[in-house]
Design an enzyme around this catalytic site. Structure first.
Site, PDB file in Angstrom:
ATOM      1  CB  CYS A 103      -0.934  -0.011   1.208  1.00 34.09           C
ATOM      2  SG  CYS A 103      -1.992   1.447   1.290  1.00 34.09           S
ATOM      3  CB  CYS A 157      -3.841   2.127  -1.845  1.00 37.14           C
ATOM      4  SG  CYS A 157      -3.139   1.493  -0.311  1.00 37.14           S
ATOM      5  CE  LYS A 201      -5.131   3.470  -6.086  1.00 43.21           C
ATOM      6  NZ  LYS A 201      -5.932   2.402  -5.451  1.00 43.21           N
ATOM      7  CE1 TYR A 206      -7.046  -2.183  -5.941  1.00 43.83           C
ATOM      8  CE2 TYR A 206      -8.190  -4.291  -5.976  1.00 43.83           C
ATOM      9  CZ  TYR A 206      -7.123  -3.512  -5.566  1.00 43.83           C
ATOM     10  OH  TYR A 206      -6.135  -4.064  -4.789  1.00 43.83           O
ATOM     11  CD  GLU A 231      -8.023   2.086  -8.093  1.00 40.35           C
ATOM     12  OE1 GLU A 231      -8.783   2.223  -7.117  1.00 40.35           O
ATOM     13  OE2 GLU A 231      -6.901   1.526  -8.008  1.00 40.35           O
ATOM     14  CG  HIS A 234     -29.418  22.649  -0.967  1.00 38.95           C
ATOM     15  ND1 HIS A 234     -29.494  21.779  -2.032  1.00 38.95           N
ATOM     16  CD2 HIS A 234     -29.733  23.889  -1.439  1.00 38.95           C
ATOM     17  CE1 HIS A 234     -29.844  22.465  -3.108  1.00 38.95           C
ATOM     18  NE2 HIS A 234     -29.993  23.740  -2.777  1.00 38.95           N
ATOM     19  CD  GLU A 285     -28.735  18.569  -1.493  1.00 39.35           C
ATOM     20  OE1 GLU A 285     -29.789  18.852  -0.892  1.00 39.35           O
ATOM     21  OE2 GLU A 285     -28.079  19.390  -2.178  1.00 39.35           O
TER      22      GLU A 285
END
Length: 448
Positions: free
Chosen positions: A43, A48, A51, A178, A182, A437, A442
């Site tokens: 990682c 990750c 990346k 993934y 990616e 908002h 939301e």
């Protein structure tokens, strides 16, 4: 435990191994770690973290284009891959130092060499030095799988992608998980012509069909090409140094780079598992019980090498649970039932809980609520790309079984939503929450 050199000897200093070692040492255990490459694991070093930095860099391609519609006069912009690459690798060095410092601060002894199990409670280092430990923890992770086809040595994996001298003009990425999606987004935003080839006709197996289909639609609109039902036949080098990729069901493709993103395999070779009598499961990973214990009482394993869930936070949880149980007097197991995940594609995907198909199979009848909308930023930027939020609920109680999202910042929003799903909240709980908002998040409390 005084009969041994250490209370715990950990083989592998990735996320799981570092967490287990640090926590065990904090409980007062005498701990040593062997790591043959760099502290931090996949990682931090080649996965990750670097990346995600490339993902940030890639997003500027669209952000700079969108900025024109928000009144910014962006001129003379150019992208310098080498500068980004070197800055990312410099940060990897920084993190490697921090992980090393964490172990040292907790008085964990680090051996920067390979370790092999050579007998009961015995570990032999590459230097020939032998050590003994009451408990041995294997946390050696996994590595990219490379298909066995003629010319496979001409390709690269995600490991090498961080060290390229230049962005290839044309790249073929094998896989549909993934990592493949990616890097397809990353390379495309950096100006490469990207072709993603896969042996089936599905992207991101395991994710909800609605968000998978949306990513495919958006990716094709952006210009990423796909070759489905395509298996590697061979890779040849052309006279000009470029590559020609031969695949089943399709014409050959010329490319400047071929990247394999076809899954990951556990790092079990050369660990002495046969000598120790450690059993493997059907997938070739180390077989463990719910406490991460192998069939040998004093040998445990956590992280990708077990093949359970190949995610960094899961490895960390497993390492923590191991240390709490064995050295902290707090028996702990990891709950794998509601793990959130993300794909940092363009745009990103995030999910937690059951997909619609999984929920239907398990409960028979479900209610699905969703919002298919165009983010406000995209409206002003004249970008047609639409986001999709989906909530899957049990039909009678309307307990939320799963949430699935594709759109800007979906992973950031999902972390909080995952708490709600884990807590067993209902659609009514979301409806009763006042919206913030205007935000994209939301939509989760306005689903119809």
């Amino acid at each position: 435990m005084a009969d041994y050199d250490y209370d715990l000897f950990t083989i592998g200093a990735g996320s799981g191994g570092v967490r287990a070692s640090r926590v065990a040492a904090a409980y007062g255990a005498r701990v040593a770690v062997a790591e043959e490459y760099r502290v931090g694991g996949t990682c931090v070093i080649r996965g990750c973290v670097p990346k995600k930095m490339l993902v940030y860099g890639a997003h500027f391609a669209e952000d700079l284009e969108d900025a024109k519609h928000f009144g910014w006069d962006i001129q003379h912009c150019k992208f310098d891959w080498v500068k980004l690459r070197d800055n990312v690798l410099n940060d990897v060095d920084r993190l490697n130092g921090l992980y090393t410092q964490t172990l040292e601060n907790n008085k964990v002894e680090i051996f920067q060499e390979r370790a092999t199990i050579t007998g009961p409670h015995e570990i032999t280092l590459a230097s020939g030095e032998k050590k003994t430990a009451k408990y041995i923890l294997i946390a050696t992770g996994a590595r990219p799988h490379v298909p066995e086809c003629p010319g496979h040595e001409l390709g690269i994996t995600s490991n090498e992608a961080f060290h390229l001298d230049a962005i290839p003009k044309r790249i073929v990425i094998a896989g549909a998980g993934y990592i493949a999606n990616e890097f397809a987004g990353i390379f495309h935003q950096f100006g490469a012509q990207v072709t993603l080839m896969n042996r089936s006709d599905q992207l991101l197996r395991g994710y909800d069909e609605s968000v998978r289909d949306r990513l495919l639609q958006i990716s094709m609109t952006k210009g990423i090409q796909f070759r489905f039902h395509a298996n590697f036949q061979k890779i040849e080098k052309n006279e000009d140094g470029s590559l020609k990729v031969f695949m089943s069901g399709h014409d050959p493709i010329d490319a400047d780079c071929v990247m394999f993103a076809t899954g990951r395999v556990p790092n079990i070779e050369g660990l002495g598992l046969d000598t120790a009598g450690v059993e493997l499961n059907d997938t070739g990973a180390i077989a463990v019980d719910e406490n991460s214990r192998t069939n040998i009482d004093h040998i445990y394993a956590v992280g990708d090498v077990t093949g359970r869930v190949q995610l960094t936070p899961v490895a960390i949880r497993e390492g923590q649970a191991f240390a709490d149980s064995v050295f902290g007097g707090k028996p702990t197991t990891v709950d794998y039932s509601c793990i959130p995940s993300a794909v940092f594609s363009h745009p990103p995907i995030a999910a937690v809980g059951l997909t619609e198909a999984e929920a239907t199979q398990k409960y028979g009848s479900v209610k699905v609520y969703q919002s298919d909308f165009r983010p406000m930023k995209n409206v002003v930027a004249h970008r047609s790309e639409r986001s999709l939020y989906k909530m899957v609920c049990e039909a009678t109680t309307e307990r939320v079984l799963g949430i699935h999202m594709i759109g800007p910042d979906a992973p950031e929003i999902m972390q909080a939503a995952a708490v709600c799903v884990r807590a067993g909240l209902t659609k009514a709980d979301f409806d009763a929450t006042v919206a913030i908002h205007p935000t994209m998040s939301e939509e989760l409390v306005l689903l119809k």
